[in-house]
Design an enzyme around this catalytic site. Structure first.
Site, PDB file in Angstrom:
ATOM      1  N   HIS A 553      -6.730 -17.415   1.226  1.00 53.83           N
ATOM      2  CA  HIS A 553      -7.875 -16.665   1.332  1.00 53.83           C
ATOM      3  C   HIS A 553      -8.315 -16.496   2.707  1.00 53.83           C
ATOM      4  O   HIS A 553      -9.579 -16.352   3.096  1.00 53.83           O
ATOM      5  CB  HIS A 553      -9.079 -17.750   0.611  1.00 53.83           C
ATOM      6  CG  HIS A 553      -8.890 -17.725  -0.824  1.00 53.83           C
ATOM      7  ND1 HIS A 553      -9.833 -18.695  -1.413  1.00 53.83           N
ATOM      8  CD2 HIS A 553      -8.240 -17.337  -1.724  1.00 53.83           C
ATOM      9  CE1 HIS A 553      -9.380 -18.633  -2.872  1.00 53.83           C
ATOM     10  NE2 HIS A 553      -8.037 -17.765  -2.783  1.00 53.83           N
TER      11      HIS A 553
HETATM   12  C1  LIG Z   1      -0.367 -16.252  -3.078  1.00 56.67           C
HETATM   13  C2  LIG Z   1      -1.830 -15.810  -2.968  1.00 56.67           C
HETATM   14  C3  LIG Z   1      -2.630 -16.286  -4.068  1.00 56.67           C
HETATM   15  C4  LIG Z   1      -3.862 -15.861  -4.297  1.00 56.67           C
HETATM   16  N1  LIG Z   1      -4.685 -16.214  -5.021  1.00 56.67           N
HETATM   17  C5  LIG Z   1      -6.072 -15.792  -5.442  1.00 56.67           C
HETATM   18  C6  LIG Z   1      -6.662 -15.935  -6.675  1.00 56.67           C
HETATM   19  O1  LIG Z   1      -6.214 -16.496  -7.354  1.00 56.67           O
HETATM   20  N2  LIG Z   1      -7.971 -15.314  -6.700  1.00 56.67           N
HETATM   21  C7  LIG Z   1      -8.473 -14.494  -5.788  1.00 56.67           C
HETATM   22  O2  LIG Z   1      -9.615 -14.003  -5.828  1.00 56.67           O
HETATM   23  N3  LIG Z   1      -7.858 -14.301  -4.424  1.00 56.67           N
HETATM   24  C8  LIG Z   1      -6.691 -15.076  -4.439  1.00 56.67           C
HETATM   25  N4  LIG Z   1      -5.802 -14.637  -3.314  1.00 56.67           N
HETATM   26  C9  LIG Z   1      -6.590 -13.803  -2.211  1.00 56.67           C
HETATM   27  C10 LIG Z   1      -6.822 -12.641  -2.450  1.00 56.67           C
HETATM   28  O3  LIG Z   1      -5.673 -11.736  -3.262  1.00 56.67           O
HETATM   29  C11 LIG Z   1      -7.123 -11.713  -1.185  1.00 56.67           C
HETATM   30  O4  LIG Z   1      -7.991 -12.178  -0.282  1.00 56.67           O
HETATM   31  C12 LIG Z   1      -7.114 -10.177  -1.443  1.00 56.67           C
HETATM   32  O5  LIG Z   1      -6.087  -9.568  -2.096  1.00 56.67           O
HETATM   33  C13 LIG Z   1      -7.049  -9.631   0.196  1.00 56.67           C
HETATM   34  O6  LIG Z   1      -7.167  -8.262   0.056  1.00 56.67           O
HETATM   35  P1  LIG Z   1      -7.263  -7.141   1.105  1.00 56.67           P
HETATM   36  O7  LIG Z   1      -7.673  -5.860   0.546  1.00 56.67           O
HETATM   37  O8  LIG Z   1      -8.001  -7.559   2.217  1.00 56.67           O
HETATM   38  O9  LIG Z   1      -5.476  -7.464   1.667  1.00 56.67           O
HETATM   39  P2  LIG Z   1      -4.306  -7.066   0.993  1.00 56.67           P
HETATM   40  O10 LIG Z   1      -4.597  -6.969  -0.583  1.00 56.67           O
HETATM   41  O11 LIG Z   1      -3.436  -7.867   1.436  1.00 56.67           O
HETATM   42  O12 LIG Z   1      -4.002  -5.630   1.147  1.00 56.67           O
HETATM   43  C14 LIG Z   1      -3.228  -5.045   2.524  1.00 56.67           C
HETATM   44  C15 LIG Z   1      -2.334  -3.753   2.361  1.00 56.67           C
HETATM   45  O13 LIG Z   1      -2.072  -3.363   3.503  1.00 56.67           O
HETATM   46  C16 LIG Z   1      -0.757  -3.224   3.680  1.00 56.67           C
HETATM   47  N5  LIG Z   1      -0.318  -3.250   5.119  1.00 56.67           N
HETATM   48  C17 LIG Z   1      -0.506  -4.359   5.833  1.00 56.67           C
HETATM   49  N6  LIG Z   1      -0.166  -3.831   7.282  1.00 56.67           N
HETATM   50  C18 LIG Z   1       0.325  -2.552   7.103  1.00 56.67           C
HETATM   51  C19 LIG Z   1       0.959  -1.773   8.092  1.00 56.67           C
HETATM   52  N7  LIG Z   1       1.006  -1.768   9.199  1.00 56.67           N
HETATM   53  N8  LIG Z   1       1.236  -0.426   7.501  1.00 56.67           N
HETATM   54  C20 LIG Z   1       1.041   0.016   6.079  1.00 56.67           C
HETATM   55  N9  LIG Z   1       0.527  -1.031   5.354  1.00 56.67           N
HETATM   56  C21 LIG Z   1       0.213  -1.970   5.521  1.00 56.67           C
HETATM   57  C22 LIG Z   1      -0.135  -4.516   2.733  1.00 56.67           C
HETATM   58  O14 LIG Z   1       1.330  -4.118   2.569  1.00 56.67           O
HETATM   59  C23 LIG Z   1      -1.025  -4.560   1.759  1.00 56.67           C
HETATM   60  O15 LIG Z   1      -0.701  -3.617   0.600  1.00 56.67           O
HETATM   61  C24 LIG Z   1      -4.461 -14.919  -3.196  1.00 56.67           C
HETATM   62  C25 LIG Z   1      -3.479 -14.393  -2.028  1.00 56.67           C
HETATM   63  C26 LIG Z   1      -2.347 -14.839  -2.182  1.00 56.67           C
HETATM   64  C27 LIG Z   1      -1.410 -14.116  -1.024  1.00 56.67           C
END
Ligand SMILES: Cc1cc2nc3c(=O)[nH]c(=O)nc-3n(C[C@H](O)[C@H](O)[C@H](O)COP(=O)(O)OP(=O)(O)OC[C@H]3O[C@@H](n4cnc5c(N)ncnc54)[C@H](O)[C@@H]3O)c2cc1C
Ligand SMILES: *[C@@H]1O[C@H](CO)[C@@H](O)[C@H](O)[C@H]1NC(C)=O
Ligand SMILES: *[C@@H]1O[C@H](CO)[C@@H](O)[C@H](O)[C@H]1NC(C)=O
Ligand SMILES: *[C@@H]1O[C@H](CO)[C@@H](O)[C@H](O)[C@H]1NC(C)=O
Length: 623
Positions: A553
């Site tokens: 998280h």
């Molecule tokens: C194993 C795991 C279990 C989890 N379990 C839960 C759960 O059960 N419930 C819950 O609510 N949350 C859970 N979480 C947390 C939740 O999924 C995350 O907090 C949330 O998805 C984050 O969203 P985000 O948009 O910030 O980042 P992300 O969803 O990680 O999106 C970032 C995106 O940017 C892309 N990216 C990054 N750098 C670059 C770059 N340089 N160039 C191009 N693209 C790039 C990545 O590939 C990715 O697609 C979990 C996370 C993980 C990893």
């Protein structure tokens, strides 16, 4: 048997992800039937050199997919979505496989720097930090649990000076995104119908769940909707599930609009930096890598960074936005001196314990999950494979360390798993946690395999951590993963609070409800803690530091705060302070981590960000 299974699975997912780079289309065949007509293959587009777009979104992750959908609702806005990864596949759709996806190329594969008080002994004090590298981002790797946190978590954000972020102002965005499938919640004023994101229960409930409910009631907790009026209580996990399969943000928000003329999605595109004019401080484009070629695109209105807590902070710093002293150390010219990378917050859980029951039908471990029966049920959207990441019960409670929180706000969560690490005969959980085979055999080897199959877990999660970490660049080269210092348990109260969580678990286990199955804790001490008396306070503190893992998280590296707040990177309108045309919308802007899982808050942030952008540009229609 064990390695054959693990290796086969890894090969399958790796194959599906690799093939996806070469024959993008074919991987979609790995997707199962029956398919929702709104779902389907997102076409890949490679922009021309210096091609112009109104908005360029970096990262098609949890937030990025929502933004791509909402911004292209404006027909005259041309939007480019850049994503380093490719497509989801058949395996990533299976909810109970969640832990295993972190071992595949769908994971960026970040690790923490060696920690002092966490992840000890297992692999040189290094904690794994999986992040999704795929359309849908971490919503494809995550454990599917849908949880929003306590209203006061958001009122706290507003009290920090973030106008527009109080609970009453953001609740509409939670509801807007949601398509609640749970009958008894359809009329709740806290839930939304007709949004894009399906929220449902797993269709499989084990008898253990009944025990969990009864245990809660015995201890005076209500069986509730923790996304409703009261957070404290026991409940069945709500999850991002559609007909028994994972409903990632890509499936929910991106796929239904994949044919919009004004939306282009460029996959396998790794962003290297944001182009910022050094004189006007305006972000005007993005450099990225695709097919071994460096490319450049131009943003007429805004660049929106949605690369997640690790990715967004790294890209910002590589683009010259970050702490001046650190950037000059890395040989990067500072364009805006901002505290990027500070304020890293996360949730840790103690996950090593196994509880033994006297009836194997109660638990779901490897052998149940790997059975043909389970596979057949899954194809019909049912059965044990639909359990979100293996979690079958959630509880929110208060420890004595919650004294500074107003009534009704929890600081401890319990997650009950249908299986446990002991039942990990195939070795998947072990690999996720970083537990070595040696450790596993030492702790669980004395149990016959049949007994290991009738175990489950109940893990306390520290949802109001006091420790704060920091993320820094390792070098000015994008390929070098950043240095991540989460500092788990740096604040001594964190360790004590989690220890109280272990005691709460013991209370739950000793209720009549669980004693119906003669439930008992497996009491072989963890390696490295044998010198403490089993079940003493000191023993648990040692065990916690030994095997705690992150719930992934991570938030907060580009903190939101008003102008004048020197700890803030973005404004309450999510614009980067001191830079024009650059906004951040993802988990990194969270100023204080909510007492909750983080996907739902991220989707809410993206929904709100889209409205902020629409309002700002309606007011200033010329650029
Ligand atoms: C194993 C795991 C279990 C989890 N379990 C839960 C759960 O059960 N419930 C819950 O609510 N949350 C859970 N979480 C947390 C939740 O999924 C995350 O907090 C949330 O998805 C984050 O969203 P985000 O948009 O910030 O980042 P992300 O969803 O990680 O999106 C970032 C995106 O940017 C892309 N990216 C990054 N750098 C670059 C770059 N340089 N160039 C191009 N693209 C790039 C990545 O590939 C990715 O697609 C979990 C996370 C993980 C990893
Ligand atoms: C929800 O409300 C509608 C209209 O008031 C009612 O017909 C329906 O039965 C309610 N559904 C549930 C599950 O309570
Ligand atoms: C960046 O790192 C990668 C991998 O370590 C290396 O192949 C590449 O040459 C480096 N690039 C530069 C510009 O040093
Ligand atoms: C499990 O233990 C309980 C309590 O000791 C007992 O009543 C029950 O019969 C046992 N069940 C089985 C299947 O052994």
């Amino acid at each position: 048997m064990r390695w054959v299974f693990v290796i086969t699975l890894i090969l399958c997912v790796s194959y599906a992800s690799e093939v996806s780079q070469i024959f993008d289309f074919w991987t979609n065949l790995f997707r199962p039937v029956p398919r929702n007509p709104k779902e389907g293959f997102v076409p890949d587009y490679t922009p021309k050199y210096l091609e112009q777009f109104d908005f360029i979104i970096i990262g098609a992750g949890s937030a990025g997919c929502v933004l791509a959908n909402r911004l292209t609702e404006e027909h005259d806005w041309k939007v480019l979505l850049l994503e380093a990864g490719g497509n989801e596949n058949f395996f990533s759709d299976v909810p109970i496989f969640a832990p295993f996806l972190s071992l595949t190329p769908l994971n960026w594969g970040y690790n923490s720097e060696p920690e002092q008080k966490a992840c000890r002994d297992l692999r040189g004090n290094v904690c794994f930090m999986p992040r999704g590298k795929v359309l849908g981002g971490s919503s494809v790797l995550n454990f599917l649990i849908y949880q929003r946190g306590h209203p006061e978590d958001y009122n706290d954000w507003a009290r920090m000076g973030n106008e527009g972020w109080s609970y009453s102002e953001i609740l509409p965005y939670f509801k807007k995104s949601e398509n609640i499938q749970i009958n008894e919640l359809k009329n709740s004023s806290y839930h939304g119908r007709g949004g894009y994101l399906d929220i449902d229960y797993a269709s499989y409930s084990s008898p253990l769940q009944t025990a969990f409910k009864d245990a809660g009631e015995e201890l005076g907790f209500e069986w509730n909707d923790p996304n409703g009026e009261n957070v404290i209580g026991f409940s069945k996990p709500q999850a991002t599930i559609r007909k028994g399969r994972r409903c990632s943000t890509s499936k929910a928000f991106l796929e239904p609009v994949r044919f919009r003329q004004n939306l282009k999605v460029s996959k396998y595109s790794t962003v290297l930096k944001i182009l910022i004019d050094p004189y006007t401080k305006k972000a005007y484009g993005v450099d990225f890598f695709k097919g071994n070629k460096r490319r450049r695109v131009i943003a007429r209105r805004e660049v929106i960074l949605s690369a997640g807590t690790i990715g967004s902070a790294q890209i910002l710093m590589l683009s010259g936005v970050g702490p001046a002293d650190h950037l000059s150390e890395m040989g990067i010219k500072t364009l805006a001196d901002l505290p990027v990378g500070y304020n890293l917050q996360d949730h840790v859980t103690f996950s090593g314990n196994a509880f033994i029951v006297n009836d194997s039908k109660l638990c779901v471990n490897d052998l149940t999950a790997a059975s043909p029966l389970a596979a057949a049920a899954y194809l019909a959207g049912r059965g044990p494979l639909t359990i979100p990441g293996g979690a079958t019960g959630l509880a929110f409670a208060r420890t004595s360390y919650a004294a500074d929180l107003s009534e009704g706000r929890p600081d401890m969560e319990l997650v009950m798993g249908a299986g446990s690490l002991a039942g990990d005969l195939l070795g998947i959980l072990r690999s996720l946690l970083g537990v070595t085979d040696k450790w596993y055999w030492k702790v669980y080897g004395s149990l016959p395999p049949e007994v290991r199959q009738r175990t489950f877990s109940m893990n306390p999660v520290l949802i109001r951590p006091r420790s704060v970490g920091r993320l820094m660049l390792r070098s000015a080269n994008f390929s070098d993963h950043p240095r991540i210092h989460p500092n788990y348990f740096h604040h001594p109260d964190d360790l004590r609070a989690l220890r109280e969580g272990v005691r709460l678990v013991e209370k739950v286990i000793s209720t009549k409800a669980f004693q119906r199955f003669a439930t008992r804790i497996h009491n072989v001490p963890f390696p490295g803690c044998e010198h403490y008396k089993f079940d003493s306070d000191d023993y648990w503190e040692c065990a916690i530091m030994q095997t705690s893992i992150t719930l992934d998280h991570q938030v907060g590296t580009c903190k939101m705060g008003p102008a004048g707040d020197r700890t803030a990177v973005v404004s309450p309108r999510l614009l980067v302070h001191g830079v024009q045309g650059l906004r951040i919308a993802d988990a990194s802007i969270i100023p204080r981590i909510p007492a909750s899982h983080t996907l739902a808050p991220v989707v809410m942030i993206a929904e709100k960000a889209a409205d902020l952008i629409k309002k700002d540009w309606a007011r200033y229609p010329f650029y």
